[in-house]
Design an enzyme around this catalytic site. Sequence first.
Site, PDB file in Angstrom:
ATOM      1  N   ASP A  32       2.647  -7.956  13.665  1.00 38.53           N
ATOM      2  CA  ASP A  32       1.969  -7.031  13.526  1.00 38.53           C
ATOM      3  C   ASP A  32       2.531  -5.322  13.629  1.00 38.53           C
ATOM      4  O   ASP A  32       2.224  -5.392  14.473  1.00 38.53           O
ATOM      5  CB  ASP A  32       0.780  -7.151  13.946  1.00 38.53           C
ATOM      6  CG  ASP A  32      -0.509  -6.313  13.599  1.00 38.53           C
ATOM      7  OD1 ASP A  32      -0.369  -5.524  13.015  1.00 38.53           O
ATOM      8  OD2 ASP A  32      -1.573  -6.267  13.642  1.00 38.53           O
ATOM      9  N   SER A  38       5.571   6.490  -1.067  1.00 35.12           N
ATOM     10  CA  SER A  38       5.000   6.409  -2.216  1.00 35.12           C
ATOM     11  C   SER A  38       4.498   7.981  -3.320  1.00 35.12           C
ATOM     12  O   SER A  38       4.803   8.943  -2.446  1.00 35.12           O
ATOM     13  CB  SER A  38       3.061   5.710  -2.000  1.00 35.12           C
ATOM     14  OG  SER A  38       2.166   6.168  -2.561  1.00 35.12           O
ATOM     15  N   TYR A  53      -4.745   6.759   3.128  1.00 31.55           N
ATOM     16  CA  TYR A  53      -3.424   6.277   2.494  1.00 31.55           C
ATOM     17  C   TYR A  53      -2.605   6.921   2.246  1.00 31.55           C
ATOM     18  O   TYR A  53      -1.732   6.923   2.856  1.00 31.55           O
ATOM     19  CB  TYR A  53      -4.149   5.332   1.460  1.00 31.55           C
ATOM     20  CG  TYR A  53      -2.597   4.404   0.964  1.00 31.55           C
ATOM     21  CD1 TYR A  53      -1.811   3.603   1.639  1.00 31.55           C
ATOM     22  CD2 TYR A  53      -2.042   4.975  -0.405  1.00 31.55           C
ATOM     23  CE1 TYR A  53      -0.622   2.532   0.732  1.00 31.55           C
ATOM     24  CE2 TYR A  53      -1.433   4.183  -0.283  1.00 31.55           C
ATOM     25  CZ  TYR A  53      -0.751   3.773  -0.640  1.00 31.55           C
ATOM     26  OH  TYR A  53       0.741   2.912  -0.903  1.00 31.55           O
ATOM     27  N   LYS A  70       0.953   8.274   3.960  1.00 24.90           N
ATOM     28  CA  LYS A  70       1.874   8.684   3.304  1.00 24.90           C
ATOM     29  C   LYS A  70       2.763  10.146   3.129  1.00 24.90           C
ATOM     30  O   LYS A  70       4.303   9.976   3.488  1.00 24.90           O
ATOM     31  CB  LYS A  70       2.240   7.806   1.502  1.00 24.90           C
ATOM     32  CG  LYS A  70       1.490   6.097   1.390  1.00 24.90           C
ATOM     33  CD  LYS A  70       2.615   5.463   2.084  1.00 24.90           C
ATOM     34  CE  LYS A  70       2.193   4.377   1.941  1.00 24.90           C
ATOM     35  NZ  LYS A  70       3.390   3.318   2.572  1.00 24.90           N
TER      36      LYS A  70
END
Length: 250
Positions: A64, A146, A163, A167
């Site tokens: 992880d 992304s 998110y 990025k």
Amino acid sequence: MDRWLNRVVVVTGASSGIGEACCKDLVAKGMVVVALARREERLAKLKASLPADLAKRFHTRKCDVSNEKEVVETFAWIDNSLGGADVLVNNAGILRDNLIINPNNSSDLRAVLETNVLGVSWCTREAFLSQQRRKVNDGHIVIINSVVGHGVPTVPGVNYNMYAPSKYALTAMTEILRQEFQTKGTKTRITSVSPGAVDTEIVTDEVKERSPDFAMLRSEDVADAVTYCIQTPPNVQIHELIIKPIGEKF
């Protein structure tokens, strides 16, 4: 890819999607692949799907990346068992469906940052330190970023929450790492690969149903781009590569 034959590449988030596709492509190209993910059963299934000659060069380990201790122990194991990571593909990333302004959302926001930002930091640090100890001067670090790390589009049904900020952090981190590698006097390369929408688990069925003509890349498209960046000559650094599917509306 000749100079990478039998050299070690570590791929995070390898149990599905882009990570799985990268593993398959890189082991087929002759590299020794270490696939890291939280879902051990998925990794075992991936290994079992490979031809015997490729499976010999394919190794798996549960890790992880949001857990720094696990990351440190994993890269120590790679050093001791396989000689150390020459290439790292930072692919692990998560998205939580929880607005930044929602109450009681700390665990979700923290999880995104710990996986998408700190996980990349820890894996990159451990891979680079291993290369330094072994006097490997031509390593390569790839970050799966992304398009939302360069601009935040409005897409019906999509909630980017933490998110997109995570990025954006990777876009800045890519340049910071380039500078740090240069300061250390190495020829270690750094590449950010920023795809548009990719048909992976992170794109929900709701989004697909709401926009049936939603243009998406395949995981294999991104893996092909990663391999291309890795196989360029040692003096060539593809700093940022943006990939969009034909028909993407943002």
